[in-house]
Design a protein around this motif. Structure first.
Motif, PDB file in Angstrom:
ATOM      1  N   ALA A  50      -8.623   7.472  -9.169  1.00  0.00           N
ATOM      2  CA  ALA A  50      -7.492   8.257  -8.686  1.00  0.00           C
ATOM      3  C   ALA A  50      -6.824   7.621  -7.475  1.00  0.00           C
ATOM      4  O   ALA A  50      -5.625   7.818  -7.239  1.00  0.00           O
ATOM      5  CB  ALA A  50      -7.954   9.673  -8.343  1.00  0.00           C
ATOM      6  N   CYS A  51      -7.594   6.856  -6.685  1.00  0.00           N
ATOM      7  CA  CYS A  51      -7.072   6.314  -5.438  1.00  0.00           C
ATOM      8  C   CYS A  51      -6.773   4.824  -5.483  1.00  0.00           C
ATOM      9  O   CYS A  51      -6.287   4.273  -4.486  1.00  0.00           O
ATOM     10  CB  CYS A  51      -8.076   6.577  -4.301  1.00  0.00           C
ATOM     11  N   PHE A  52      -7.056   4.160  -6.606  1.00  0.00           N
ATOM     12  CA  PHE A  52      -6.964   2.703  -6.580  1.00  0.00           C
ATOM     13  C   PHE A  52      -5.572   2.201  -6.222  1.00  0.00           C
ATOM     14  O   PHE A  52      -5.415   1.295  -5.396  1.00  0.00           O
ATOM     15  CB  PHE A  52      -7.410   2.083  -7.911  1.00  0.00           C
ATOM     16  N   GLU A  53      -4.547   2.749  -6.833  1.00  0.00           N
ATOM     17  CA  GLU A  53      -3.195   2.271  -6.537  1.00  0.00           C
ATOM     18  C   GLU A  53      -2.870   2.481  -5.058  1.00  0.00           C
ATOM     19  O   GLU A  53      -2.197   1.647  -4.439  1.00  0.00           O
ATOM     20  CB  GLU A  53      -2.172   2.980  -7.422  1.00  0.00           C
ATOM     21  N   ALA A  54      -3.338   3.580  -4.495  1.00  0.00           N
ATOM     22  CA  ALA A  54      -3.114   3.828  -3.077  1.00  0.00           C
ATOM     23  C   ALA A  54      -3.901   2.841  -2.222  1.00  0.00           C
ATOM     24  O   ALA A  54      -3.400   2.365  -1.182  1.00  0.00           O
ATOM     25  CB  ALA A  54      -3.514   5.261  -2.732  1.00  0.00           C
ATOM     26  N   MET A  55      -5.135   2.523  -2.622  1.00  0.00           N
ATOM     27  CA  MET A  55      -5.924   1.525  -1.899  1.00  0.00           C
ATOM     28  C   MET A  55      -5.200   0.184  -1.886  1.00  0.00           C
ATOM     29  O   MET A  55      -5.047  -0.458  -0.827  1.00  0.00           O
ATOM     30  CB  MET A  55      -7.302   1.377  -2.558  1.00  0.00           C
ATOM     31  N   ALA A  56      -4.738  -0.220  -3.059  1.00  0.00           N
ATOM     32  CA  ALA A  56      -4.041  -1.500  -3.165  1.00  0.00           C
ATOM     33  C   ALA A  56      -2.751  -1.495  -2.356  1.00  0.00           C
ATOM     34  O   ALA A  56      -2.408  -2.480  -1.684  1.00  0.00           O
ATOM     35  CB  ALA A  56      -3.766  -1.814  -4.633  1.00  0.00           C
ATOM     36  N   SER A  57      -2.027  -0.389  -2.403  1.00  0.00           N
ATOM     37  CA  SER A  57      -0.773  -0.292  -1.670  1.00  0.00           C
ATOM     38  C   SER A  57      -1.000  -0.430  -0.169  1.00  0.00           C
ATOM     39  O   SER A  57      -0.222  -1.093   0.530  1.00  0.00           O
ATOM     40  CB  SER A  57      -0.096   1.051  -1.991  1.00  0.00           C
ATOM     41  N   TRP A  58      -2.061   0.187   0.321  1.00  0.00           N
ATOM     42  CA  TRP A  58      -2.380   0.088   1.747  1.00  0.00           C
ATOM     43  C   TRP A  58      -2.699  -1.355   2.135  1.00  0.00           C
ATOM     44  O   TRP A  58      -2.180  -1.882   3.132  1.00  0.00           O
ATOM     45  CB  TRP A  58      -3.544   1.001   2.094  1.00  0.00           C
ATOM     46  N   VAL A  59      -3.531  -2.020   1.351  1.00  0.00           N
ATOM     47  CA  VAL A  59      -3.912  -3.394   1.675  1.00  0.00           C
ATOM     48  C   VAL A  59      -2.698  -4.315   1.636  1.00  0.00           C
ATOM     49  O   VAL A  59      -2.524  -5.182   2.503  1.00  0.00           O
ATOM     50  CB  VAL A  59      -5.016  -3.880   0.712  1.00  0.00           C
ATOM     51  N   GLU A  60      -1.848  -4.123   0.659  1.00  0.00           N
ATOM     52  CA  GLU A  60      -0.650  -4.973   0.564  1.00  0.00           C
ATOM     53  C   GLU A  60       0.288  -4.733   1.738  1.00  0.00           C
ATOM     54  O   GLU A  60       0.921  -5.668   2.248  1.00  0.00           O
ATOM     55  CB  GLU A  60       0.049  -4.709  -0.762  1.00  0.00           C
ATOM     56  N   LEU A  61       0.393  -3.476   2.179  1.00  0.00           N
ATOM     57  CA  LEU A  61       1.236  -3.188   3.330  1.00  0.00           C
ATOM     58  C   LEU A  61       0.695  -3.880   4.582  1.00  0.00           C
ATOM     59  O   LEU A  61       1.451  -4.475   5.360  1.00  0.00           O
ATOM     60  CB  LEU A  61       1.315  -1.681   3.531  1.00  0.00           C
ATOM     61  N   VAL A  62      -0.630  -3.826   4.777  1.00  0.00           N
ATOM     62  CA  VAL A  62      -1.229  -4.482   5.937  1.00  0.00           C
ATOM     63  C   VAL A  62      -1.087  -5.997   5.827  1.00  0.00           C
ATOM     64  O   VAL A  62      -0.826  -6.684   6.824  1.00  0.00           O
ATOM     65  CB  VAL A  62      -2.701  -4.064   6.082  1.00  0.00           C
ATOM     66  N   GLU A  63      -1.242  -6.529   4.613  1.00  0.00           N
ATOM     67  CA  GLU A  63      -1.081  -7.972   4.425  1.00  0.00           C
ATOM     68  C   GLU A  63       0.323  -8.412   4.832  1.00  0.00           C
ATOM     69  O   GLU A  63       0.505  -9.439   5.499  1.00  0.00           O
ATOM     70  CB  GLU A  63      -1.350  -8.345   2.967  1.00  0.00           C
ATOM     71  N   ALA A  64       1.313  -7.626   4.448  1.00  0.00           N
ATOM     72  CA  ALA A  64       2.683  -7.963   4.844  1.00  0.00           C
ATOM     73  C   ALA A  64       2.846  -7.871   6.351  1.00  0.00           C
ATOM     74  O   ALA A  64       3.550  -8.690   6.964  1.00  0.00           O
ATOM     75  CB  ALA A  64       3.667  -7.033   4.134  1.00  0.00           C
TER      76      ALA A  64
END
Length: 940
Positions: free
Chosen positions: A545-559
């Motif tokens: 349920a949270c995977f897309e949100a997990m990935a979105s957070w990491v990508e935002l921090v990476e940027a």
């Protein structure tokens, strides 16, 4: 005589929480076994379901018994099924069938939700009524209710449940809970009535700090009801709330989460929800346009009154006021039994502490935390507020009619009703009280959602608090469904914020600068909490349920980090509430904020990669694992010297690097040595804040410094975990010194006596000290690895795992330590004893004994030339020095204690070089008087 089967199966749990009405159409199934047969494991299981009168069975091959995927066709809307389980052991044994679990897939398709929200159109609490008639016999009647506000519902005068503050607090603009009740037994042929008590709850609350507080949700409170009638003749009818409903003021005059409740017993309306009640003078409701959201069936456990506590003592304050002490800081309300004249009003004020003998209300800020009850005059009256809650140990009673006696008042403990699943015990009295405080802090702050504090004008779902406390919480209570519900809100709020995880969820304080900025350790809740639910409960659905949100957070921090992969820009809280930070600047920590941020960037990338692998997303798993490796390399290059020193030479920096496995080469041990050095240099007092405190003991024991961890854990000087206990604390404080040693309240504007974050070390007590941890998800395989501490005589923990009860612990008897472990059926364990001996064990009870003499090094001669490290490592010598200084000059003693760096390269005389000669002589004399052999290794 019938022979009992060697194994029995408990009633299975269908869905996340075992509720009778569930939202899922393919709910997971879990079951536990009981058996006296050691080493029993499941070879296969049969799951039988009865639906629409037809039975079918599915076979589950292997050991799976936790969150087993639904093995049948999806459930239809409003379909009720009965599920039971039978298991077969690897030894050829078989159980009888379990008792049946009955559940209803209660979620309605969006197009079937037709109820209108109704209310008075104003913010005042009121009563709502709707009536309908039945002219046919009913097979089943399902009532769906919800509110933008807080409500209770009655049918024909009957209250339907004991849940409180329904529908709870969610991000109302995105998600709204609905309650479902089977009310068939409450209906009558002819006239029937639905009654709803409606107040504002969280929906009309003013959120924010001091003068900036204002409403977030717009519009008046409103309620909605939808009744689906299934008749015996096969037809159906839907009755909904709408313009034909009516309302009137009730006895609740005013109610607010922060301000309290005002209730006028003279306005009570007996039988107001019965069909015979005359509502001709009631007013037609207003139809309210609420958020465009279809209510969903509640999955989180309901809020309930779970305990009643008597008055511990009655205090008459210096000003002559009557204050009740309940002996425990708790969350809930008072229940009073009172008798007096009609119109007489009793006032109840609440606070966590006393200051100068009076109720200490300054930390409440804008929260009045005050209830008023006006008597009806009809003999003895019993009342308790139902539309607010308070965090308090003390309550001031004003204007009591007649003589007051303490048996007339009890404290009602209120929180989300989660099953208790774990505990910790030790004969070290202060440490045991500390752990009890952690439990009470969790109880008080797990009320509908995980909050930071339960008493002042805040009580918000701070993501960082939950991120650090989730492991401890998941041990103490079955909070899987509770946290899954909150994570649904986190995902909704994050999506609306473009990938940023807000500092608080629901995100109701947009006026606060930075609320929607990415903040390390707070935003990382979206990767950490779902991982904890997988590790502790086997809840793969949380990851899904949270995977897309997990990935979105990491990508935002990476940027945000850019090409350097170092997160160095933007708002950060860092190691919040470092004890060396001034009260007015709680973020001024010793460790650089970019070290905290980059460490958490690595952590979230790593966890997201692991989640991807578990979900079969192989490309994502490789991508995030590679990103995590590159972030770790960047971290080491930027912040770690070749000799293992951190560029920010603070305990939290080392704790992060060690606990997160950011450094795995030969520098790791050097970092552990440096961390132990810094801990000793601080006099074994806490020198970490919000981020470092949950990790520091783990980092010490992981690098072989359990003695330093033991001293840190059992320290009683401020700041320490046990200092609040010595000051009478019964919950964990927000600040290490929320109350100063003179009994006054910390002067900072942010002071709470019930915050669970700094109690996150309890997870280390469970996993490492008692030695009870999951090696595989859901404790399918346990890791039993106890760490006896020099300052304890024993420690033990128990946990109701998804497989059954597990226990681990140890106790000293002379030079021997006795270890024990209990492994539930269908589980196994890897045992690692301090000697280095390892065992792979199956279910059952196991015991071991090893020789481990307590480390009591001989005492060398102590004098002013002794190193400061030698003095602080000898508790008797340390206390003798302090006592000698204090007897002559208490202020100098306190300054000496607080400012001295206890390092091996400096002599005791150095920080005393300006002390008067009598002090130096007193210190020398006190050290000379010490016994040759040290005696102070016993627990206190």
């Amino acid at each position: 005589m019938r022979e009992e089967p060697p194994v029995t199966v408990n009633t299975p749990q269908v869905g996340l929480s075992g509720e009778p009405f569930i939202a899922e159409t393919e709910p997971p199934i879990s079951w536990k076994m009981s058996t006296a047969v050691p080493g029993w494991t499941q070879a296969c299981a049969e799951v039988a379901v009865v639906r629409r009168g037809q039975a079918s069975t599915a076979e589950i091959t292997g050991r799976d018994s936790v969150h087993v995927p639904w093995p049948f066709a999806p459930l239809e809307p409003r379909e009720t099924v009965r599920v039971r389980v039978r298991v077969h052991g690897a030894d050829g044994s078989a159980s009888a069938w379990s008792e049946e679990a009955e559940v209803t897939a209660a979620a309605l398709p969006p197009q079937q939700w037709r109820a209108r929200f109704v209310g008075s159109g104003g913010e005042e609490p009121h009563l709502l009524r709707g009536t309908f008639a039945l002219d046919r016999s009913v097979q089943r009647a399902l009532l769906y209710t919800t509110a933008l506000g807080a409500y209770d519902v009655e049918i024909n005068g009957a209250v339907l449940d004991d849940a409180e503050l329904k529908p709870g607090w969610t991000s109302y603009q995105w998600r709204l809970n609905a309650e479902v009740h089977d009310i068939t037994a409450h209906l009558s042929h002819g006239a029937n009535a639905i009654g709803i008590v409606l107040t504002g709850g969280w929906y009309t609350e003013r959120f924010g700090f001091r003068d900036a507080a204002r409403r977030f949700y717009q519009g008046p409170p409103a309620a909605a009801a939808q009744l689906i009638l299934e008749y015996n003749d096969g037809t159906e009818e839907t009755i909904t709330s709408g313009a034909e409903w009516r309302y009137a003021p009730g006895p609740v005059v005013a109610a607010g989460i922060y301000q309290g409740e005002t209730y006028d017993g003279r306005r009570s309306l007996p039988d107001w929800s019965s069909p015979e009640f005359d509502d001709s003078d009631w007013v037609a409701v207003a139809v309210i346009d609420g958020p465009d959201v279809v209510p969903t069936v509640r999955s989180s456990p309901p809020v309930r009154a779970v305990e009643h506590r008597p008055v511990h003592r009655v205090v008459t304050t210096p000003s002559g006021r009557t204050v009740l002490d309940f002996g425990q800081n708790l969350v809930g309300r008072l229940r009073i039994r009172v008798e007096g004249e009609r119109g007489h009003t009793v006032t109840l004020r609440h606070a966590e502490v006393l200051e100068d003998g009076e109720l200490g209300v300054r930390p409440l800020r804008n929260a009045a935390a005050t209830d008023h009850y006006t008597l009806s005059g009809d003999g003895e009256e019993t009342w308790e507020p139902r539309w607010t809650f308070h965090g308090f140990r003390y309550a001031e009673v004003e204007n009591w009619p007649g003589e007051f006696t303490p048996d007339r008042v009890t404290a009602v403990v209120v929180h989300s009703d989660m099953p208790r699943t774990g505990g910790f015990t030790t004969s070290h009295a202060l440490l045991q009280r500390f752990h009890d405080n952690v439990e009470w802090g969790m109880r008080g702050n797990f009320l509908s959602l995980p909050t930071d504090c339960p008493q002042r004008d805040e009580r918000l779902g701070w993501t960082g608090d939950m991120q650090v406390f989730a492991p401890a919480a998941s041990f103490l209570y079955d909070c899987d469904a509770f946290l899954r519900s909150w994570l649904d809100d986190v995902v909704c709020e994050q999506r609306a914020a473009g990938g940023v995880v807000p500092m608080v969820v629901p995100a109701v304080i947009p006026q606060v600068p930075g609320l929607l900025d990415p903040v390390a350790a707070w935003g990382d809740a979206i990767t950490v909490v779902p991982t904890v639910l997988w590790e502790r409960f086997g809840d793969r659905g949380a990851l899904r349920a949270c995977f897309e949100a997990m990935a979105s957070w990491v990508e935002l921090v990476e940027a945000r980090a850019g090409a350097t992969l170092l997160w160095q820009d933007g708002l950060q809280f860092g190691d919040w509430l470092d004890p060396d930070a001034p009260p007015e600047r709680p973020g001024a920590a010793k460790v650089d904020a970019d070290i905290v941020a980059t460490a958490y960037f690595f952590r979230s990338a790593e966890l997201t990669g692991r989640a991807a692998a578990l979900l079969g997303r192989d490309a994502d798993a490789r991508h995030y694992a590679d990103l995590a490796e590159r972030v770790a390399a960047a971290f080491r290059d930027a912040y770690v010297t070749p000799q293992g020193r951190m560029m920010s030479d603070a305990p939290t920096a080392y704790a992060l690097a060690i606990a997160f496995d950011l450094v795995t080469d030969e520098r790791r041990q050097a970092m552990g040595e440096r961390l132990a050095h810094l801990v000793r240099a601080s006099g074994y007092r806490i020198s970490t804040g919000f981020v470092g405190t949950p990790l520091i003991c783990d980092a010490l024991t992981a690098t072989g410094h359990s003695a330093a961890a033991s001293r840190l854990l059992t320290q009683t000087e401020c700041p320490s975990w046990l200092y609040p206990v010595t000051m009478g604390a019964t919950t964990v404080w927000e600040r290490w010194d929320s109350m100063l040693e003179d009994g006054s309240i910390n002067p900072g504007q942010m002071t709470s006596f019930n915050h669970y974050a700094l109690g996150a070390v309890a997870d280390w007590l469970h996993r490492e000290v008692a030695g009870l941890a999951p090696l595989e998800a859901a404790y399918r395989t346990l890791r039993i690895a106890p760490t006896p501490l020099e300052d304890l005589d024993d420690a033990a923990a128990w946990h109701e795992t998804p497989y059954g009860t597990a226990r681990a612990g140890w106790r000293r008897e002379g030079d021997r330590i006795h270890f024990h472990a209990e492994v539930p059926p269908n589980a196994a364990a890897r045992v690692e004893l301090p000697s280095g001996a390892t065992y792979d064990i199956a279910s059952g009870v196991h015991n071991w004994v090893e020789e481990h003499p307590r480390s009591v090094p001989p005492r060398a001669k102590r004098d002013l030339s002794s190193s400061l490290a030698e003095i602080v490592d000898d508790p008797e010598a340390y206390r003798a020095v302090l006592a000698a200084i204090r007897d002559t000059d208490p202020e100098r003693a306190e300054a000496f204690r607080r400012t001295t760096r206890w390092t091996p390269g400096r002599q005791l005389r150095e920080p005393l070089n300006k002390a008067p000669l009598p002090i130096l002589e007193a210190v020398e004399k006190a050290l000379e008087a010490l016994p040759t052999e040290p005696t102070d290794r016993a627990p206190r």
